[in-house]
Design an enzyme around this catalytic site. Sequence first.
Site, PDB file in Angstrom:
ATOM      1  N   ASN A   7       0.853  -1.188   0.000  1.00  9.59           N
ATOM      2  CA  ASN A   7       0.000   0.000   0.000  1.00  9.59           C
ATOM      3  C   ASN A   7       0.895   1.248   0.000  1.00  9.59           C
ATOM      4  O   ASN A   7       1.708   1.431   0.913  1.00  9.59           O
ATOM      5  CB  ASN A   7      -0.901  -0.045   1.247  1.00  9.59           C
ATOM      6  CG  ASN A   7      -1.863   1.118   1.290  1.00  9.59           C
ATOM      7  OD1 ASN A   7      -1.492   2.251   0.989  1.00  9.59           O
ATOM      8  ND2 ASN A   7      -3.095   0.857   1.654  1.00  9.59           N
ATOM      9  N   HIS A  10       0.905   6.144   1.803  1.00 12.33           N
ATOM     10  CA  HIS A  10       1.746   7.007   2.651  1.00 12.33           C
ATOM     11  C   HIS A  10       2.783   7.785   1.851  1.00 12.33           C
ATOM     12  O   HIS A  10       3.287   8.798   2.319  1.00 12.33           O
ATOM     13  CB  HIS A  10       2.415   6.186   3.748  1.00 12.33           C
ATOM     14  CG  HIS A  10       1.387   5.558   4.645  1.00 12.33           C
ATOM     15  ND1 HIS A  10       0.688   6.288   5.575  1.00 12.33           N
ATOM     16  CD2 HIS A  10       0.901   4.301   4.705  1.00 12.33           C
ATOM     17  CE1 HIS A  10      -0.180   5.497   6.180  1.00 12.33           C
ATOM     18  NE2 HIS A  10      -0.063   4.279   5.674  1.00 12.33           N
ATOM     19  N   HIS A  43      -5.693   3.706  -1.995  1.00 10.25           N
ATOM     20  CA  HIS A  43      -7.046   3.952  -1.486  1.00 10.25           C
ATOM     21  C   HIS A  43      -7.483   5.349  -1.924  1.00 10.25           C
ATOM     22  O   HIS A  43      -6.927   6.340  -1.466  1.00 10.25           O
ATOM     23  CB  HIS A  43      -7.017   3.834   0.050  1.00 10.25           C
ATOM     24  CG  HIS A  43      -8.353   3.951   0.701  1.00 10.25           C
ATOM     25  ND1 HIS A  43      -8.540   3.742   2.047  1.00 10.25           N
ATOM     26  CD2 HIS A  43      -9.582   4.262   0.205  1.00 10.25           C
ATOM     27  CE1 HIS A  43      -9.818   3.905   2.349  1.00 10.25           C
ATOM     28  NE2 HIS A  43     -10.467   4.240   1.246  1.00 10.25           N
ATOM     29  N   ARG A  49      -7.309  12.502   1.053  1.00  8.50           N
ATOM     30  CA  ARG A  49      -6.231  12.935   1.959  1.00  8.50           C
ATOM     31  C   ARG A  49      -4.851  12.463   1.525  1.00  8.50           C
ATOM     32  O   ARG A  49      -3.852  13.009   1.924  1.00  8.50           O
ATOM     33  CB  ARG A  49      -6.518  12.503   3.391  1.00  8.50           C
ATOM     34  CG  ARG A  49      -6.476  11.015   3.594  1.00  8.50           C
ATOM     35  CD  ARG A  49      -6.553  10.684   5.055  1.00  8.50           C
ATOM     36  NE  ARG A  49      -7.901  10.832   5.572  1.00  8.50           N
ATOM     37  CZ  ARG A  49      -8.337  10.177   6.646  1.00  8.50           C
ATOM     38  NH1 ARG A  49      -7.527   9.391   7.310  1.00  8.50           N
ATOM     39  NH2 ARG A  49      -9.569  10.317   7.057  1.00  8.50           N
ATOM     40  N   GLU A  70      -8.614   0.423  -3.326  1.00  8.58           N
ATOM     41  CA  GLU A  70      -9.545   0.386  -2.196  1.00  8.58           C
ATOM     42  C   GLU A  70     -10.548   1.513  -2.367  1.00  8.58           C
ATOM     43  O   GLU A  70     -10.167   2.656  -2.645  1.00  8.58           O
ATOM     44  CB  GLU A  70      -8.797   0.592  -0.881  1.00  8.58           C
ATOM     45  CG  GLU A  70      -7.964  -0.580  -0.476  1.00  8.58           C
ATOM     46  CD  GLU A  70      -7.239  -0.317   0.844  1.00  8.58           C
ATOM     47  OE1 GLU A  70      -7.580   0.655   1.540  1.00  8.58           O
ATOM     48  OE2 GLU A  70      -6.330  -1.077   1.156  1.00  8.58           O
ATOM     49  N   THR A 101      -8.337   2.914   8.144  1.00  6.00           N
ATOM     50  CA  THR A 101      -9.541   2.064   8.131  1.00  6.00           C
ATOM     51  C   THR A 101      -9.582   1.238   9.424  1.00  6.00           C
ATOM     52  O   THR A 101      -8.789   0.325   9.607  1.00  6.00           O
ATOM     53  CB  THR A 101      -9.513   1.140   6.895  1.00  6.00           C
ATOM     54  OG1 THR A 101      -9.049   1.904   5.780  1.00  6.00           O
ATOM     55  CG2 THR A 101     -10.872   0.576   6.607  1.00  6.00           C
ATOM     56  N   HIS A 192      -3.756  -4.921   7.568  1.00  4.07           N
ATOM     57  CA  HIS A 192      -3.905  -3.836   8.534  1.00  4.07           C
ATOM     58  C   HIS A 192      -2.996  -3.997   9.737  1.00  4.07           C
ATOM     59  O   HIS A 192      -3.072  -4.975  10.467  1.00  4.07           O
ATOM     60  CB  HIS A 192      -5.340  -3.611   9.026  1.00  4.07           C
ATOM     61  CG  HIS A 192      -5.516  -2.174   9.407  1.00  4.07           C
ATOM     62  ND1 HIS A 192      -5.160  -1.695  10.645  1.00  4.07           N
ATOM     63  CD2 HIS A 192      -5.915  -1.114   8.684  1.00  4.07           C
ATOM     64  CE1 HIS A 192      -5.368  -0.399  10.669  1.00  4.07           C
ATOM     65  NE2 HIS A 192      -5.820  -0.018   9.487  1.00  4.07           N
TER      66      HIS A 192
HETATM   67  N1  PXP Z   1      -5.692  -3.420   3.687  1.00  2.33           N
HETATM   68  C1  PXP Z   1      -6.718  -2.540   3.731  1.00  2.33           C
HETATM   69  C2  PXP Z   1      -8.027  -2.961   3.160  1.00  2.33           C
HETATM   70  C3  PXP Z   1      -6.538  -1.247   4.266  1.00  2.33           C
HETATM   71  O1  PXP Z   1      -7.569  -0.381   4.293  1.00  2.33           O
HETATM   72  C4  PXP Z   1      -5.253  -0.879   4.738  1.00  2.33           C
HETATM   73  C5  PXP Z   1      -5.031   0.488   5.304  1.00  2.33           C
HETATM   74  O2  PXP Z   1      -5.222   1.465   4.347  1.00  2.33           O
HETATM   75  C6  PXP Z   1      -4.219  -1.812   4.645  1.00  2.33           C
HETATM   76  C7  PXP Z   1      -4.462  -3.079   4.143  1.00  2.33           C
HETATM   77  C8  PXP Z   1      -2.812  -1.483   5.055  1.00  2.33           C
HETATM   78  O3  PXP Z   1      -2.746  -1.243   6.417  1.00  2.33           O
HETATM   79  P1  PXP Z   1      -1.369  -0.743   7.048  1.00  2.33           P
HETATM   80  O4  PXP Z   1      -1.061   0.568   6.429  1.00  2.33           O
HETATM   81  O5  PXP Z   1      -1.681  -0.654   8.503  1.00  2.33           O
HETATM   82  O6  PXP Z   1      -0.342  -1.790   6.726  1.00  2.33           O
END
Ligand code: PXP
Length: 239
Positions: A7, A10, A43, A49, A70, A101, A192
Amino acid sequence: MKRLGVNIDHVATLRNARGENHPDPYHAALHVVKKGADSVTIHLREDRRHINYLDTKKICKLNKVLVNLEISINNKIVNNALKIKPNYVCIVPENRKEVTTEGGLNIIKNKNKLSKIIKRFKKKKIRTSLFINPSLKDIKLSKELKVDCVEIHTGKLSNLVKLKKKYTTELNRIKKCSILAKKLKIEVHAGHGLDYKTTKILNKIKEIEEFNIGHFIIGESIFIGLSNVIKKFKKIIKN
Ligand code: PXP
């Protein structure tokens, strides 16, 4: 072999802090796949944001990058996603005030809407996933909705591990859900709050086929990548 989705939201957060173009999530998408990631997750939030519409369009056009977008169940966002056509979508709950999330979808409350949305994505042959809490009831509901995959929210497990609290009950819950989902022919993903330790723990669940990790990977890269950047600057200013 289990797959890793990275992801990169960030990266966009960091870019937006300066309002300029660096670091560009488009280049991050190319880079993470070049370095071994199996897919990229972004996402497109209603409040934009981090990742914005233009980022999403550009990243989803990349041929060599499998993109997992997402999205919430907001009509405008769903229509945008159908227009942009990512390889995959993951439907997540979205709450304006949350930092990230915070939990899985309320499937019961949104069942009709979700059913309609899933049908629209399936028609376009876009792999569709639901971000859910580790609950057997939600796995059964996901099956009724004929979704391709579920992504199990691992936030609670991650917090317990980080706080050095007992996590066996939560881990067993995730395991039971993964086994049931696999039995019902739903592909299982997890995500997550994952770091090295929690991923190692969850890696023992053989039914999990994909991990989606963001914050820890980007955060950890600062430390691992810092030495190269400092070396480059030292070389530049040597003379
Ligand atoms: N999977 C989903 C569906 C999410 O919404 C997120 C957070 O945006 C993540 C994975 C990644 O989470 P993290 O940034 O805590 O690794």
